[in-house]
Design an enzyme around this catalytic site. Structure first.
Site, PDB file in Angstrom:
ATOM      1  N   GLY A  60      66.103 -65.022-101.427  1.00 53.66           N
ATOM      2  CA  GLY A  60      66.567 -65.890-102.060  1.00 53.66           C
ATOM      3  C   GLY A  60      67.207 -67.229-101.349  1.00 53.66           C
ATOM      4  O   GLY A  60      67.760 -68.345-101.666  1.00 53.66           O
ATOM      5  N   ASP A  92      66.902 -52.778-101.153  1.00 50.30           N
ATOM      6  CA  ASP A  92      66.188 -53.806-100.499  1.00 50.30           C
ATOM      7  C   ASP A  92      66.468 -54.016 -99.029  1.00 50.30           C
ATOM      8  O   ASP A  92      66.032 -54.854 -98.383  1.00 50.30           O
ATOM      9  CB  ASP A  92      66.657 -55.092-101.425  1.00 50.30           C
ATOM     10  CG  ASP A  92      68.192 -55.314-101.567  1.00 50.30           C
ATOM     11  OD1 ASP A  92      68.615 -54.245-102.065  1.00 50.30           O
ATOM     12  OD2 ASP A  92      68.898 -56.132-101.203  1.00 50.30           O
ATOM     13  N   ASN A  93      67.557 -53.244 -98.633  1.00 52.00           N
ATOM     14  CA  ASN A  93      67.829 -53.441 -97.275  1.00 52.00           C
ATOM     15  C   ASN A  93      67.620 -52.331 -96.369  1.00 52.00           C
ATOM     16  O   ASN A  93      68.169 -51.927 -95.052  1.00 52.00           O
ATOM     17  CB  ASN A  93      69.458 -53.459 -97.007  1.00 52.00           C
ATOM     18  CG  ASN A  93      69.897 -55.153 -97.647  1.00 52.00           C
ATOM     19  OD1 ASN A  93      69.234 -55.792 -97.900  1.00 52.00           O
ATOM     20  ND2 ASN A  93      71.257 -55.084 -97.974  1.00 52.00           N
ATOM     21  N   ARG A 135      60.278 -53.652 -97.414  1.00 53.78           N
ATOM     22  CA  ARG A 135      61.563 -52.703 -97.628  1.00 53.78           C
ATOM     23  C   ARG A 135      61.071 -51.793 -98.761  1.00 53.78           C
ATOM     24  O   ARG A 135      59.929 -51.869 -99.484  1.00 53.78           O
ATOM     25  CB  ARG A 135      62.552 -53.800 -98.315  1.00 53.78           C
ATOM     26  CG  ARG A 135      62.769 -55.021 -97.475  1.00 53.78           C
ATOM     27  CD  ARG A 135      63.331 -56.151 -98.553  1.00 53.78           C
ATOM     28  NE  ARG A 135      63.227 -57.445 -97.730  1.00 53.78           N
ATOM     29  CZ  ARG A 135      64.284 -57.873 -97.183  1.00 53.78           C
ATOM     30  NH1 ARG A 135      65.413 -57.319 -97.432  1.00 53.78           N
ATOM     31  NH2 ARG A 135      64.151 -59.035 -96.650  1.00 53.78           N
ATOM     32  N   GLY A 139      64.255 -60.701-104.096  1.00 49.49           N
ATOM     33  CA  GLY A 139      63.293 -61.795-103.563  1.00 49.49           C
ATOM     34  C   GLY A 139      64.205 -62.363-102.479  1.00 49.49           C
ATOM     35  O   GLY A 139      65.282 -62.234-102.602  1.00 49.49           O
ATOM     36  N   ARG A 174      65.068 -64.955 -87.657  1.00 49.05           N
ATOM     37  CA  ARG A 174      65.097 -63.350 -87.594  1.00 49.05           C
ATOM     38  C   ARG A 174      63.586 -63.016 -87.339  1.00 49.05           C
ATOM     39  O   ARG A 174      62.713 -63.148 -87.778  1.00 49.05           O
ATOM     40  CB  ARG A 174      65.428 -62.787 -88.804  1.00 49.05           C
ATOM     41  CG  ARG A 174      65.564 -61.391 -89.012  1.00 49.05           C
ATOM     42  CD  ARG A 174      66.269 -60.942 -90.093  1.00 49.05           C
ATOM     43  NE  ARG A 174      65.976 -60.750 -91.573  1.00 49.05           N
ATOM     44  CZ  ARG A 174      66.606 -60.630 -92.582  1.00 49.05           C
ATOM     45  NH1 ARG A 174      67.798 -59.989 -92.467  1.00 49.05           N
ATOM     46  NH2 ARG A 174      66.011 -60.626 -93.853  1.00 49.05           N
TER      47      ARG A 174
HETATM   48  P1  AMP Z   1      71.955 -59.602 -99.294  1.00 51.44           P
HETATM   49  O1  AMP Z   1      73.312 -59.246 -99.723  1.00 51.44           O
HETATM   50  O2  AMP Z   1      71.943 -60.626 -98.045  1.00 51.44           O
HETATM   51  O3  AMP Z   1      70.994 -58.297 -98.901  1.00 51.44           O
HETATM   52  O4  AMP Z   1      71.094 -60.017-100.278  1.00 51.44           O
HETATM   53  C1  AMP Z   1      70.894 -59.721-101.565  1.00 51.44           C
HETATM   54  C2  AMP Z   1      70.058 -60.549-102.533  1.00 51.44           C
HETATM   55  O5  AMP Z   1      70.899 -61.843-102.741  1.00 51.44           O
HETATM   56  C3  AMP Z   1      68.850 -61.004-101.651  1.00 51.44           C
HETATM   57  O6  AMP Z   1      67.878 -61.334-102.615  1.00 51.44           O
HETATM   58  C4  AMP Z   1      69.278 -62.520-101.082  1.00 51.44           C
HETATM   59  O7  AMP Z   1      68.044 -63.422-100.869  1.00 51.44           O
HETATM   60  C5  AMP Z   1      69.995 -62.999-102.243  1.00 51.44           C
HETATM   61  N1  AMP Z   1      70.942 -63.768-101.731  1.00 51.44           N
HETATM   62  C6  AMP Z   1      72.143 -63.915-100.812  1.00 51.44           C
HETATM   63  N2  AMP Z   1      72.676 -65.001-100.502  1.00 51.44           N
HETATM   64  C7  AMP Z   1      72.155 -66.007-101.227  1.00 51.44           C
HETATM   65  C8  AMP Z   1      72.439 -67.331-101.312  1.00 51.44           C
HETATM   66  N3  AMP Z   1      73.224 -67.915-100.657  1.00 51.44           N
HETATM   67  N4  AMP Z   1      71.470 -67.886-102.060  1.00 51.44           N
HETATM   68  C9  AMP Z   1      70.448 -67.567-102.706  1.00 51.44           C
HETATM   69  N5  AMP Z   1      70.159 -65.903-102.645  1.00 51.44           N
HETATM   70  C10 AMP Z   1      70.886 -65.421-101.961  1.00 51.44           C
HETATM   71 MG    MG Z   2      69.259 -58.075 -98.165  1.00 50.52          MG
END
Ligand code: AMP
Ligand code: MG
Length: 482
Positions: free
Chosen positions: A89, A249-250, A180, A87, A173
């Site tokens: 985050g 998720d991406n 997704r 979700g 953004r």
């Molecule tokens: P990403 O690698 O940016 O695609 O993130 C993968 C997951 O980790 C997603 O659910 C993001 O919302 C969560 N996430 C990444 N960085 C953080 C953070 N600093 N705090 C909370 N959730 C994070």
């Molecule tokens: Mg992501």
């Protein structure tokens, strides 16, 4: 003082399972770093009469525009192959804005504080990675590749703790939506078939209205997404882009590139290139991107099984056949893309050998991917003797002979090449230099870099410095933007 926001918050009106209602967590001392005025005008937004202090409040989420209804979206994802419930985050969707030409865009703050989906994270983002996403996503857009966009970056005035202490930031953004593959996976994993149908209908309504009345919407959607994602990955291969973290998720259902974490552009040609420090096995290496695209699409197909056919076995069979059409599609599109890069019109039996022989030579000689095509267009930025090589000269003769078969003039061939081969890409060392300067409040390098990247296919006097690969032998490494 009208900015021009027109919010319509359709996603927030879906049931609770899809999202958490939440506001961005205010930040201490927001300061606008960069605002994308041309994107603002594409969105029918006008910030020209707003002072910097107010802009900083707006783009940090400290002051929400009226009409917004902010949420964190729920989704799941196969991260490096492992399924996880995720979700937003560290992101908040403040609403869907409709432009004067009736296009709808998600407006999202990334780095906006903790949500119900933060797990152990702090919900925040650092200045470097947010500016990096700004640079690369805007460069991708200028390259003509579907992508989310970046409207603004604000420093929060707060420090965040990573391996080092870093300046916090929020990125605004823009996406045609943030739905997704992982959004479908989340609802499917919760085994809520009626909600899955809601998501399917919502997605079709928003992105693929042309199949609204079709007999098998789920199958049609799968085919359309295969087409879009296939086009997208072919485009990435065209410019040497390596996404770096192609988790499900991406991957968007709109077909836009999303989540510029450890991504980077390849300089010397090596199909196994990986930049991400965490990608130890090369799962998301340059040459693996089409394979992973297909793998992710198969995860999407799994979610659609209940709607493809009432008979589950039959549905699985149809979905499998559909997914297996990916390779042929990809091969055809990739060949055509490479033909375009080489200025070749029509088809010839020997095209594949011609293309592969060039790539093999580039790999052996560690030739710069972008600049090799510049050389073939007579626009090589620097003569380092690499192309004096006999093997290359023999290849070039074959290529020239093939061009003659076109029934086309050399001028037309070059025109085709010029549309498909960028002269400038966001070179890793240039991006790093610009980010380092921005950390120290010097924004000139980043502004100049963004400006150069706006016209990647145009020969200009000031681009030479941006065309030369780094002379450092050190392996470039990228890190997830957490
Ligand atoms: P990403 O690698 O940016 O695609 O993130 C993968 C997951 O980790 C997603 O659910 C993001 O919302 C969560 N996430 C990444 N960085 C953080 C953070 N600093 N705090 C909370 N959730 C994070
Ligand atoms: Mg992501």
């Amino acid at each position: 003082m009208t900015i021009g926001w027109h919010f319509d918050n359709t996603y927030s009106k879906l049931s609770d399972i899809f999202r958490e209602e939440i506001k961005p967590i205010p930040v201490i001392n927001p300061e606008l770093v960069i605002l994308n005025e041309s994107l603002a005008s594409e969105l029918s937004l006008d910030f020209s009469k707003i002072d910097k202090k107010e802009l900083s409040k707006i783009f940090s989420g400290n002051s929400l525009p009226s009409g917004s209804s902010s949420i964190a979206q729920a989704y799941a994802g196969h991260q490096f192959g492992h399924f996880t419930m995720l979700g937003d985050g560290r992101a908040v969707l403040i609403g869907e804005h409709t432009t004067k030409s009736n296009k709808k865009f998600d407006i999202q703050f990334k780095g906006s504080g903790k949500t119900a989906f933060s797990r152990n994270g702090d919900g925040r983002a650092a200045l470097g990675p947010m500016l990096r996403e700004y640079i690369i996503s805007e460069a991708m857009n200028a390259l003509g590749i579907p992508t989310t966009r970046s409207l603004a970056v604000v420093k929060t005035g707060e420090n965040i703790q990573r391996e080092k202490t870093l300046q916090g930031a929020v990125l605004t953004r823009i996406a045609s939506s943030h739905i997704r593959v992982g959004t479908f996976q989340y609802i499917a994993a919760r085994q809520k078939e009626d909600e899955l149908k809601t998501l399917l209908d919502y997605t079709i309504d928003r992105h693929y209205p042309e199949i609204k009345n079709s007999n098998n919407q789920a199958l049609d959607l799968l085919n359309l997404l295969i087409e879009r994602q296939c086009n997208l990955v072919v485009n990435w291969m065209r410019v040497g882009f390596i996404h770096g973290v192609m988790n499900t998720d991406n991957m968007t259902i709109s077909g836009e590139t999303i989540d510029y974490g450890p991504c980077a552009f390849m300089d010397f040609y090596d199909p196994k290139t990986v930049f991400s420090s965490i990608d130890q096995t090369g799962r998301y290496a340059y040459c693996n991107q089409p394979v992973i695209t297909k793998w992710n699409l198969a995860r999407f197909a799994e979610c659609l099984i209940p709607f493809i056919d009432k008979d589950q076995d039959k549905a699985v069979k149809i979905a499998t056949e559909t997914i297996n059409s990916f390779e042929k599609k990809y091969e055809e599109k990739w060949m055509n893309m490479m033909r375009d890069k080489l200025g070749l019109f029509g088809l010839d039996d020997k095209d594949k050998f011609l293309i592969l022989d060039l790539l093999t030579w580039m790999h052996e000689k560690k030739a710069d991917y972008t600049n090799t095509f510049c050389y073939l267009m007579n626009l090589n930025p620097k003569d380092d003797g690499l192309f004096d090589d006999n093997n290359f000269k023999n290849w070039k003769k074959r290529w020239e002979e093939r061009m003659l078969k076109n029934n086309n003039t050399p001028k037309k061939c070059i025109e085709l090449m010029r549309k498909n081969n960028p002269l400038v890409i966001p070179r890793n060392h240039k991006v790093e230099q610009a980010l380092m300067a921005a950390e120290k409040n010097d924004l000139n390098p980043i502004i100049e870099l963004i400006d150069v990247l706006k016209n990647p296919y145009t020969q200009k006097n000031n681009i030479f410095d941006y065309q030369i690969p780094s002379n450092s032998d050190e392996k470039y490494q990228t890190f997830c933007g957490t």
